[in-house]
Design an enzyme around this catalytic site. Structure first.
Site, PDB file in Angstrom:
ATOM      1  N   HIS A   1       0.802  -1.236   0.000  1.00  0.00           N
ATOM      2  CA  HIS A   1       0.000   0.000   0.000  1.00  0.00           C
ATOM      3  C   HIS A   1       0.832   1.284   0.000  1.00  0.00           C
ATOM      4  O   HIS A   1       0.440   2.283  -0.558  1.00  0.00           O
ATOM      5  CB  HIS A   1      -1.014   0.012   1.147  1.00  0.00           C
ATOM      6  CG  HIS A   1      -0.418   0.049   2.525  1.00  0.00           C
ATOM      7  ND1 HIS A   1      -0.012  -1.095   3.172  1.00  0.00           N
ATOM      8  CD2 HIS A   1      -0.167   1.070   3.376  1.00  0.00           C
ATOM      9  CE1 HIS A   1       0.452  -0.762   4.366  1.00  0.00           C
ATOM     10  NE2 HIS A   1       0.376   0.544   4.513  1.00  0.00           N
ATOM     11  N   ASP A   2       1.998   1.245   0.659  1.00  0.00           N
ATOM     12  CA  ASP A   2       2.789   2.479   0.773  1.00  0.00           C
ATOM     13  C   ASP A   2       4.069   2.423  -0.037  1.00  0.00           C
ATOM     14  O   ASP A   2       4.998   3.195   0.225  1.00  0.00           O
ATOM     15  CB  ASP A   2       3.137   2.726   2.245  1.00  0.00           C
ATOM     16  CG  ASP A   2       2.100   3.596   2.932  1.00  0.00           C
ATOM     17  OD1 ASP A   2       1.341   4.283   2.220  1.00  0.00           O
ATOM     18  OD2 ASP A   2       2.054   3.585   4.174  1.00  0.00           O
TER      19      ASP A   2
ATOM     20  N   LYS B   1       6.162   5.353  -1.331  1.00  0.00           N
ATOM     21  CA  LYS B   1       7.018   6.195  -0.481  1.00  0.00           C
ATOM     22  C   LYS B   1       8.482   6.163  -0.915  1.00  0.00           C
ATOM     23  O   LYS B   1       9.257   7.028  -0.520  1.00  0.00           O
ATOM     24  CB  LYS B   1       6.890   5.765   0.984  1.00  0.00           C
ATOM     25  CG  LYS B   1       5.593   6.227   1.606  1.00  0.00           C
ATOM     26  CD  LYS B   1       5.593   5.979   3.086  1.00  0.00           C
ATOM     27  CE  LYS B   1       4.267   6.392   3.711  1.00  0.00           C
ATOM     28  NZ  LYS B   1       4.183   5.929   5.094  1.00  0.00           N
TER      29      LYS B   1
ATOM     30  N   HIS C   1       2.727  10.002  -2.243  1.00  0.00           N
ATOM     31  CA  HIS C   1       3.112   8.582  -2.270  1.00  0.00           C
ATOM     32  C   HIS C   1       1.995   7.719  -2.861  1.00  0.00           C
ATOM     33  O   HIS C   1       2.242   6.667  -3.428  1.00  0.00           O
ATOM     34  CB  HIS C   1       3.542   8.076  -0.883  1.00  0.00           C
ATOM     35  CG  HIS C   1       2.417   7.762   0.063  1.00  0.00           C
ATOM     36  ND1 HIS C   1       1.814   8.701   0.846  1.00  0.00           N
ATOM     37  CD2 HIS C   1       1.793   6.588   0.362  1.00  0.00           C
ATOM     38  CE1 HIS C   1       0.868   8.129   1.587  1.00  0.00           C
ATOM     39  NE2 HIS C   1       0.841   6.842   1.310  1.00  0.00           N
TER      40      HIS C   1
ATOM     41  N   HIS D   1      -5.897   6.439   1.239  1.00  0.00           N
ATOM     42  CA  HIS D   1      -6.072   7.631   2.098  1.00  0.00           C
ATOM     43  C   HIS D   1      -7.308   8.446   1.721  1.00  0.00           C
ATOM     44  O   HIS D   1      -7.466   9.576   2.180  1.00  0.00           O
ATOM     45  CB  HIS D   1      -4.827   8.520   2.039  1.00  0.00           C
ATOM     46  CG  HIS D   1      -3.633   7.911   2.710  1.00  0.00           C
ATOM     47  ND1 HIS D   1      -3.518   7.809   4.084  1.00  0.00           N
ATOM     48  CD2 HIS D   1      -2.512   7.344   2.194  1.00  0.00           C
ATOM     49  CE1 HIS D   1      -2.356   7.211   4.376  1.00  0.00           C
ATOM     50  NE2 HIS D   1      -1.731   6.915   3.242  1.00  0.00           N
TER      51      HIS D   1
ATOM     52  N   ASP E   1      -4.960  -0.073   7.906  1.00  0.00           N
ATOM     53  CA  ASP E   1      -3.740   0.729   8.049  1.00  0.00           C
ATOM     54  C   ASP E   1      -3.845   1.663   9.257  1.00  0.00           C
ATOM     55  O   ASP E   1      -2.923   1.747  10.076  1.00  0.00           O
ATOM     56  CB  ASP E   1      -3.534   1.530   6.754  1.00  0.00           C
ATOM     57  CG  ASP E   1      -2.150   2.152   6.653  1.00  0.00           C
ATOM     58  OD1 ASP E   1      -1.212   1.628   7.288  1.00  0.00           O
ATOM     59  OD2 ASP E   1      -2.004   3.163   5.926  1.00  0.00           O
TER      60      ASP E   1
HETATM   61 FE   LIG Z   1      -0.132   5.517   2.888  1.00  0.00          FE
HETATM   62 FE   LIG Z   2       0.881   1.802   6.301  1.00  0.00          FE
END
Ligand SMILES: [Fe+2]
Ligand SMILES: [Fe+2]
Length: 417
Positions: A256-257, A260, A285, A312, A359
């Site tokens: 998911h991230d 980044k 991100h 998000h 999350d």
């Molecule tokens: Fe995130």
């Molecule tokens: Fe996370």
């Protein structure tokens, strides 16, 4: 003999099915289920080999990954999954599974309460006492690679005849399960490789952002699958579709991230809260991550892209990045000021809505540079309060319904010290 032939065909068919499952945990669960079906076992457990540090030495132990029990499951409300305790066993003669791992040989025990006195292993009946379930016949066998490296151990328990009586496992069963284990091991090795590649991608992200740890992504992926399963049950999603989606969801949620990696170190490694400007950069991100998954034809890429892009977003439209093109980051739908409109409600894909809860829940439970972990009471109150604003209210309902499974997942992937 006729039945043996039939079962053997089923094993060949299964081989093709198993080779389609990519996610390791989902594959382990399925292998256990199919092993039990092959030999008509009421219950069973699957263990994997893990290396742990003990007094400065690294030792191998078996960690239970799944336990299934048809008799205990009957007592549960429909759609509910069994909760089992997470434990490890030493690779030694102290238990049958440990002994099987040690010798890499199949062990067929007709009556666990009458183990021959010359047997080199023993049976610990504590688990039976605690669970109230009596283990009688067991067939325990290793999962080995082609070069005889041990991947794990499966124990199937209490063979049932057509009338439902518990009987010992036969020589036919030993034969069938040996072939089954060989096929399962091939599928397992492949899933290990996929998992390793993904963990390496995550390791890269972790090197850049120490907050995003391997255990965090494992937990988020685990919670997401639990939430999805209950959602799919509620919405009567067909089994085959459910299985395919949850396999892809698991891997995609871990990533998911991953976007980044494209954010500057100055911001990522800042040991304090972000300024509003830094926060804005950080928000990118989502779009960077989505840009990594280019093939819209592949369900893996599509779900990974959905999750990266929308984890998000908020149910009420106040999240980010909103309606933007993931390739170019240009707004697609804008407000009067030309800013992208936030996605609302079902405009946010289910996978993104699920990972959003998973999350945030995990972040609140964990320590971050700018905050201590919240108490369980505070975390649950917060999740509850955010239903209908930040989170899809139905998913919040589901989250509370399956909270025991979520907590069990937390124990499977504890935070490293
Ligand atoms: Fe995130
Ligand atoms: Fe996370």
């Amino acid at each position: 003999m006729a039945r043996k032939k039939l079962d053997f065909r089923a094993i060949i068919r299964l081989d093709a099915e198993l080779s389609e499952i990519q996610d390791l945990d989902i594959l382990l669960e399925r292998i256990l289920l199919e092993a039990r079906k092959t030999v008509h076992a009421d219950a069973g457990s699957i263990y994997v080999v893990e290396t742990a540090e003990e007094n400065g030495n690294s030792v191998e132990r078996l960690r239970i990954k799944y336990a299934q029990n048809d008799t205990s499951k009957k007592g549960l409300p429909p759609g509910q999954k069994m909760i089992y305790s997470v434990f490890t066993v030493p690779i030694s003669e102290k238990s049958i599974s440990g002994y099987c791992a040690l010798t890499k040989k199949l062990i067929n025990v007709h009556d666990m309460y009458n183990i021959p006195s010359d047997a080199l292993y023993s049976f610990n009946s504590d688990y039976d006492k605690r669970s109230g379930y009596k283990t009688i016949s067991t067939l325990t066998f290793p999962l080995l690679t082609s070069d005889s490296r041990l991947l794990g151990v499966i124990q199937v328990i209490n063979k049932k005849d057509r009338k439902g009586n518990t009987i010992p496992f036969s020589e036919d069963d030993e034969f069938l399960i040996t072939h089954f284990a060989a096929n399962a091991s091939v599928a397992l090795q492949r899933a290990y490789m996929t998992r390793m590649m993904i963990l390496r991608m995550i390791k890269m992200a972790e090197l850049r952002d120490p907050k995003e740890t391997g255990t965090h992504v494992n937990r988020v992926a685990g919670y997401s699958v639990e939430i999805y399963e209950r959602w799919a049950y509620r919405h009567a999603v067909p089994e085959i579709e459910r299985e395919r989606f949850r396999d892809t969801l698991k891997i995609a949620a871990m990533l998911h991230d991953v976007g980044k990696v494209a954010i500057s170190d100055v911001i990522l490694k800042k040991p304090a809260r972000f300024t509003p400007e830094e926060y804005l950069i950080m928000q990118h991100h989502t779009v960077y991550g989505a840009g990594l998954f280019e093939d819209p034809q592949s369900p893996e890429d599509r779900i990974s892209r959905d999750i990266s892009l929308t984890h998000h977003e908020n149910w009420d439209g106040t999240g980010y990045p909103g309606w933007v093109d993931p390739e170019t980051a240009t707004p697609i739908k804008t407000d009067a000021d030309g800013k992208p409109l936030g996605k609302v409600r079902e405009e946010i894909p289910l996978s993104g809505r699920i990972v959003a809860i998973a999350d945030v829940y995990d972040a609140l439970c964990s320590k971050r540079v700018y905050k201590d972990p919240w108490s369980e009471e505070q975390v649950l109150a917060e999740i509850h309060n955010l239903a209908g604003t930040k989170f899809d209210p139905e998913l919040v309902d589901i989250f509370f319904e399956i909270l025991p499974n979520i907590k069990q997942m937390q124990n499977l992937y504890p935070e490293r010290q």
